[in-house]
Design a protein around this motif. Structure first.
Motif, PDB file in Angstrom:
ATOM      1  N   SER A   1      24.865  -3.637   9.646  1.00 43.72           N
ATOM      2  CA  SER A   1      25.279  -2.827  10.782  1.00 43.72           C
ATOM      3  C   SER A   1      26.239  -3.634  11.636  1.00 43.72           C
ATOM      4  O   SER A   1      26.046  -4.841  11.842  1.00 43.72           O
ATOM      5  CB  SER A   1      24.069  -2.393  11.614  1.00 43.72           C
ATOM      6  N   ARG A   2      27.254  -2.964  12.114  1.00 42.91           N
ATOM      7  CA  ARG A   2      28.243  -3.577  12.995  1.00 42.91           C
ATOM      8  C   ARG A   2      28.642  -2.543  14.020  1.00 42.91           C
ATOM      9  O   ARG A   2      28.937  -1.395  13.680  1.00 42.91           O
ATOM     10  CB  ARG A   2      29.459  -4.021  12.192  1.00 42.91           C
ATOM     11  N   GLY A   3      28.635  -2.938  15.302  1.00 42.93           N
ATOM     12  CA  GLY A   3      28.979  -1.935  16.298  1.00 42.93           C
ATOM     13  C   GLY A   3      28.852  -2.457  17.709  1.00 42.93           C
ATOM     14  O   GLY A   3      28.973  -3.658  17.981  1.00 42.93           O
ATOM     15  N   PHE A   4      28.526  -1.525  18.604  1.00 44.90           N
ATOM     16  CA  PHE A   4      28.461  -1.796  20.038  1.00 44.90           C
ATOM     17  C   PHE A   4      27.198  -1.155  20.586  1.00 44.90           C
ATOM     18  O   PHE A   4      26.854  -0.017  20.232  1.00 44.90           O
ATOM     19  CB  PHE A   4      29.701  -1.205  20.727  1.00 44.90           C
ATOM     20  N   ILE A   5      26.503  -1.877  21.451  1.00 45.76           N
ATOM     21  CA  ILE A   5      25.289  -1.353  22.071  1.00 45.76           C
ATOM     22  C   ILE A   5      25.321  -1.665  23.556  1.00 45.76           C
ATOM     23  O   ILE A   5      25.787  -2.742  23.963  1.00 45.76           O
ATOM     24  CB  ILE A   5      24.018  -1.942  21.409  1.00 45.76           C
ATOM     25  N   LYS A   6      24.854  -0.720  24.354  1.00 48.47           N
ATOM     26  CA  LYS A   6      24.836  -0.889  25.800  1.00 48.47           C
ATOM     27  C   LYS A   6      23.552  -0.315  26.365  1.00 48.47           C
ATOM     28  O   LYS A   6      23.201   0.836  26.093  1.00 48.47           O
ATOM     29  CB  LYS A   6      26.034  -0.193  26.445  1.00 48.47           C
ATOM     30  N   LEU A   7      22.851  -1.128  27.142  1.00 49.51           N
ATOM     31  CA  LEU A   7      21.696  -0.688  27.911  1.00 49.51           C
ATOM     32  C   LEU A   7      22.138  -0.621  29.365  1.00 49.51           C
ATOM     33  O   LEU A   7      22.480  -1.654  29.954  1.00 49.51           O
ATOM     34  CB  LEU A   7      20.531  -1.663  27.752  1.00 49.51           C
ATOM     35  N   GLY A   8      22.150   0.567  29.928  1.00 53.22           N
ATOM     36  CA  GLY A   8      22.708   0.746  31.261  1.00 53.22           C
ATOM     37  C   GLY A   8      21.661   1.096  32.301  1.00 53.22           C
ATOM     38  O   GLY A   8      20.832   1.995  32.096  1.00 53.22           O
ATOM     39  N   GLY A   9      21.682   0.370  33.433  1.00 57.87           N
ATOM     40  CA  GLY A   9      20.828   0.703  34.561  1.00 57.87           C
ATOM     41  C   GLY A   9      19.348   0.594  34.291  1.00 57.87           C
ATOM     42  O   GLY A   9      18.552   1.376  34.831  1.00 57.87           O
ATOM     43  N   VAL A  10      18.926  -0.368  33.476  1.00 60.27           N
ATOM     44  CA  VAL A  10      17.495  -0.538  33.183  1.00 60.27           C
ATOM     45  C   VAL A  10      16.786  -1.033  34.447  1.00 60.27           C
ATOM     46  O   VAL A  10      17.165  -2.043  35.032  1.00 60.27           O
ATOM     47  CB  VAL A  10      17.287  -1.537  32.027  1.00 60.27           C
ATOM     48  N   THR A  11      15.759  -0.322  34.874  1.00 58.42           N
ATOM     49  CA  THR A  11      15.099  -0.626  36.143  1.00 58.42           C
ATOM     50  C   THR A  11      14.104  -1.771  35.998  1.00 58.42           C
ATOM     51  O   THR A  11      13.677  -2.121  34.889  1.00 58.42           O
ATOM     52  CB  THR A  11      14.372   0.607  36.685  1.00 58.42           C
ATOM     53  N   HIS A  12      13.711  -2.318  37.159  1.00 58.18           N
ATOM     54  CA  HIS A  12      12.778  -3.444  37.156  1.00 58.18           C
ATOM     55  C   HIS A  12      11.403  -3.035  36.643  1.00 58.18           C
ATOM     56  O   HIS A  12      10.676  -3.853  36.072  1.00 58.18           O
ATOM     57  CB  HIS A  12      12.664  -4.026  38.565  1.00 58.18           C
ATOM     58  N   THR A  13      11.015  -1.765  36.838  1.00 62.24           N
ATOM     59  CA  THR A  13       9.705  -1.334  36.363  1.00 62.24           C
ATOM     60  C   THR A  13       9.644  -1.353  34.840  1.00 62.24           C
ATOM     61  O   THR A  13       8.631  -1.759  34.248  1.00 62.24           O
ATOM     62  CB  THR A  13       9.388   0.077  36.886  1.00 62.24           C
ATOM     63  N   THR A  14      10.714  -0.920  34.195  1.00 55.70           N
ATOM     64  CA  THR A  14      10.760  -0.956  32.726  1.00 55.70           C
ATOM     65  C   THR A  14      10.734  -2.392  32.224  1.00 55.70           C
ATOM     66  O   THR A  14       9.978  -2.739  31.306  1.00 55.70           O
ATOM     67  CB  THR A  14      12.014  -0.241  32.221  1.00 55.70           C
ATOM     68  N   LEU A  15      11.558  -3.245  32.823  1.00 57.37           N
ATOM     69  CA  LEU A  15      11.600  -4.640  32.395  1.00 57.37           C
ATOM     70  C   LEU A  15      10.278  -5.343  32.662  1.00 57.37           C
ATOM     71  O   LEU A  15       9.799  -6.127  31.835  1.00 57.37           O
ATOM     72  CB  LEU A  15      12.732  -5.367  33.120  1.00 57.37           C
TER      73      LEU A  15
ATOM     74  N   ALA B   1      18.387   8.530  27.183  1.00 63.31           N
ATOM     75  CA  ALA B   1      18.238   8.252  28.610  1.00 63.31           C
ATOM     76  C   ALA B   1      16.779   8.318  28.997  1.00 63.31           C
ATOM     77  O   ALA B   1      16.027   9.173  28.522  1.00 63.31           O
ATOM     78  CB  ALA B   1      19.048   9.240  29.444  1.00 63.31           C
ATOM     79  N   VAL B   2      16.378   7.367  29.850  1.00 62.62           N
ATOM     80  CA  VAL B   2      15.067   7.394  30.495  1.00 62.62           C
ATOM     81  C   VAL B   2      15.347   7.483  31.990  1.00 62.62           C
ATOM     82  O   VAL B   2      15.564   6.476  32.659  1.00 62.62           O
ATOM     83  CB  VAL B   2      14.244   6.133  30.161  1.00 62.62           C
ATOM     84  N   GLY B   3      15.368   8.704  32.510  1.00 60.41           N
ATOM     85  CA  GLY B   3      15.809   8.889  33.888  1.00 60.41           C
ATOM     86  C   GLY B   3      17.271   8.505  33.997  1.00 60.41           C
ATOM     87  O   GLY B   3      18.136   9.034  33.301  1.00 60.41           O
ATOM     88  N   SER B   4      17.568   7.563  34.885  1.00 64.55           N
ATOM     89  CA  SER B   4      18.943   7.093  35.052  1.00 64.55           C
ATOM     90  C   SER B   4      19.276   5.937  34.112  1.00 64.55           C
ATOM     91  O   SER B   4      20.389   5.427  34.122  1.00 64.55           O
ATOM     92  CB  SER B   4      19.162   6.640  36.502  1.00 64.55           C
ATOM     93  N   GLN B   5      18.313   5.515  33.289  1.00 64.83           N
ATOM     94  CA  GLN B   5      18.528   4.431  32.337  1.00 64.83           C
ATOM     95  C   GLN B   5      19.077   5.010  31.029  1.00 64.83           C
ATOM     96  O   GLN B   5      18.537   5.998  30.522  1.00 64.83           O
ATOM     97  CB  GLN B   5      17.222   3.679  32.087  1.00 64.83           C
ATOM     98  N   THR B   6      20.092   4.379  30.496  1.00 62.43           N
ATOM     99  CA  THR B   6      20.741   4.932  29.311  1.00 62.43           C
ATOM    100  C   THR B   6      20.849   3.880  28.211  1.00 62.43           C
ATOM    101  O   THR B   6      20.876   2.676  28.465  1.00 62.43           O
ATOM    102  CB  THR B   6      22.145   5.450  29.639  1.00 62.43           C
ATOM    103  N   ILE B   7      20.915   4.384  26.979  1.00 60.25           N
ATOM    104  CA  ILE B   7      21.171   3.564  25.797  1.00 60.25           C
ATOM    105  C   ILE B   7      22.325   4.205  25.040  1.00 60.25           C
ATOM    106  O   ILE B   7      22.254   5.387  24.691  1.00 60.25           O
ATOM    107  CB  ILE B   7      19.934   3.471  24.889  1.00 60.25           C
TER     108      ILE B   7
END
Length: 549
Positions: A226-240, A207-213
């Motif tokens: 590798s096979r699986g599932f990945i989720k980037l949650g709540g990535v903010t505009h400043t990070t992007l 987690a980066v603050g409220s941003q999660t991986i």
């Protein structure tokens, strides 16, 4: 009797020797080795990395082949913390050494701190410190490690709990810091050689603050799979904005992005990558232009699901692109420059990039549809003498499936209310290449005064009142040059009040003017009107003293 006594003494002596060896082994393992490691570890970190390190305590259990390191803190040559942890524990699987496998049964890392710097030359601080303190020897033998079989390593259980990663990016103009905490990692049964009967699995949460991986799935190292599932949650505009700044023509000023997908990755003879069941959600998006305070585009929500991608098959497909609450603000200055195109002005003279690839396989794409609702477009034009402000509100657009088959017709429908009054509905079908358009156009009660700036630009006329209604079909075709097309339908202008720009007296007016049918041909230009019906006309003609009317 003597032989038996001698035999008993021999067994007793062997037992004593074994006991002494065990005691010596225990003393060396429990006492000597920790004492030696507490002194050697900081020395090696200083010698090979240039770091100043302190170790709180080290425990070794020689019988289970385990090592525990407590409270390590290391600072780099600049005196900044670079690595630290509360506890590191690992134990070696002894019996696997017989088979030539170095097996680490448990690796536990508690409360680690890692500072990772991306430097201006895109190297990282760990590599920089290693290279600075380990120069290659001039007479070093050639490295033939590629031909040798790599060491077999197996990790049964690897855990990172409560970690913190400080990522500092110096590669761009302004330094940016990203603090990842907590950093939790679980990895089970990982080996460095291929095994057909076993797969490892992993789980990562950061987690980066409220941003999660979140990242989980199966992993193999040789070959990489590798096979699986990945989720980037709540990535903010400043990070992007920080990471995408070199590639984005506009500034990200607001918004959060959530992206999730299933994937399969393999690297053997060639890189293989596929994704499926992808979902992209963007909330409260805000885009602007550098040097301007106004927002260029805002959107309450953008959502698209069923995203799949194949690197090797060269295709991407998505579900319906669903957008809501989009507001686009367009502006044209007095020189005719439009704000939307401002980032691309300096690219007009640049040579186009070479998009050729090593494969002749075309890239295929499909979008199931586009749904746009509750949106608006604002247009400000400073080029006319008086300036123009137009807007579309309650804008909704629906487009059927789009694909790389550009010659296939696409059905569409658009509905909007004009900010100055009136409503427009357009529906039909179009083909992108070659461009063709079939449109049924219905406009009702469109207030003409909102277009007064453009009418005044063509003639010194002021539209005080009047509304336009139109109903017809427009067909355009660009399969050959020039563009050809026709419009057929009917139109009506009601309650017209038209005046000279410098006069308050009516010049021309009427109750209704209806033209039906109207036939207009684009090329060659030709206009045909069947019947003109005029009701309640008013014409005010004045001849001045100079003889001008």
């Amino acid at each position: 009797m003597v032989a038996n006594r001698t035999r008993r003494l021999s067994v007793r002596n062997i037992s004593v020797v074994i006991l002494v060896l065990v005691v010596i082994y225990a003393l060396v393992g429990f006492v000597g080795l920790p004492w030696w490691l507490e002194r050697v570890l900081p020395e090696r970190l200083e010698k090979h990395m240039g770091w100043q390190a302190e170790v709180g305590d080290i425990h070794v259990n020689p019988f289970v082949m385990s090592v525990e390191v407590l409270d390590l803190d290391a600072e780099d040559s600049d005196g900044e913390p670079v690595v630290a942890f509360d506890r590191f524990y690992t134990n070696l699987g002894v019996w696997r050494l017989v088979t030539g496998v170095v097996g680490l049964q448990n690796i536990e890392l508690e409360e680690p701190y890692i500072r990772l710097d991306l430097l201006e030359d895109y190297s990282v601080n760990f590599a920089r410190d290693w290279q600075a303190n380990n120069p290659p020897a001039e007479d070093a033998p050639a490295d033939d490690s590629d031909s040798a079989e790599p060491m077999r390593l197996q990790f049964d259980r690897f855990r990172v709990a409560g970690g913190e990663l400080l990522f500092r990016d110096f590669s761009q103009e302004a330094q940016e810091d990203f603090r990842v905490t907590p950093l939790d990692l679980a990895l089970n049964d990982l080996a460095t050689w291929p095994r057909e009967d076993s797969e490892s699995n992993y789980y990562l949460l950061a987690a980066v603050g409220s941003q999660t991986i979140e990242w989980e799935g199966d992993l193999s190292i040789a070959p990489i799979y590798s096979r699986g599932f990945i989720k980037l949650g709540g990535v903010t505009h400043t990070t992007l904005q920080h990471f995408l700044k070199p590639y984005l023509p506009y500034q990200l000023r607001d918004g959060r992005v959530t992206l999730s997908t299933r994937y399969e990755l393999q690297s053997a003879d060639e890189l293989f990558l596929t994704t499926s069941d992808g979902q992209l959600d963007i909330e409260n998006l805000g885009l602007g232009l550098a040097g301007h305070d106004d927002e260029l585009l805002t959107a309450d929500r953008i959502r698209v699901g069923d995203i799949s991608f194949g690197l090797n098959s060269r295709n991407v497909s998505t579900g319906t692109l669903d957008t809501d609450g989009v507001n686009l603000s367009l502006y044209r200055d007095a020189d005719g420059a439009i704000n939307l195109l401002e980032p691309f002005r300096n690219e007009a003279d640049e040579e186009p990039a070479d998009d050729s690839s090593d494969t002749d396989m075309p890239f295929r794409w499909t979008v199931a549809g586009v749904e746009l609702g509750n949106s608006s477009v604002n247009w400000r034009d400073e080029q006319p003498r008086t300036g123009a402000d137009l807007s579309l509100t309650d804008l909704s657009i629906s487009v059927d499936e789009l694909s790389d088959q550009l010659e296939e017709p696409v059905n569409y429908k658009a509905d909007a209310t004009l900010g100055g009054g009136g409503r427009v509905v357009i529906n039909g079908q179009a083909t992108p290449a070659p461009f063709t358009l079939e449109a049924g156009i219905a406009g009702s009660d469109i207030v003409l005064a909102q277009f007064g700036a453009y009418i005044n630009e063509a003639a010194n006329l002021d539209v005080r009142d009047g509304s336009l209604s139109v109903d017809g079909n427009l067909d355009l075709d660009q399969q050959q040059d020039p563009l050809t097309g026709t419009f057929s339908g009917a139109g009506e202008i009601a309650s017209l009040d038209l005046r000279l720009g410098d006069s308050d007296e009516r010049l021309i007016g009427w109750q209704t003017l209806r033209l039906e049918p109207i036939e207009y041909n684009v090329a060659p230009a030709r206009l045909e009107i069947g019947t003109v019906t005029l009701a309640g006309p008013t014409v005010n003609v004045v001849r001045g003293g100079d003889g001008l009317h």
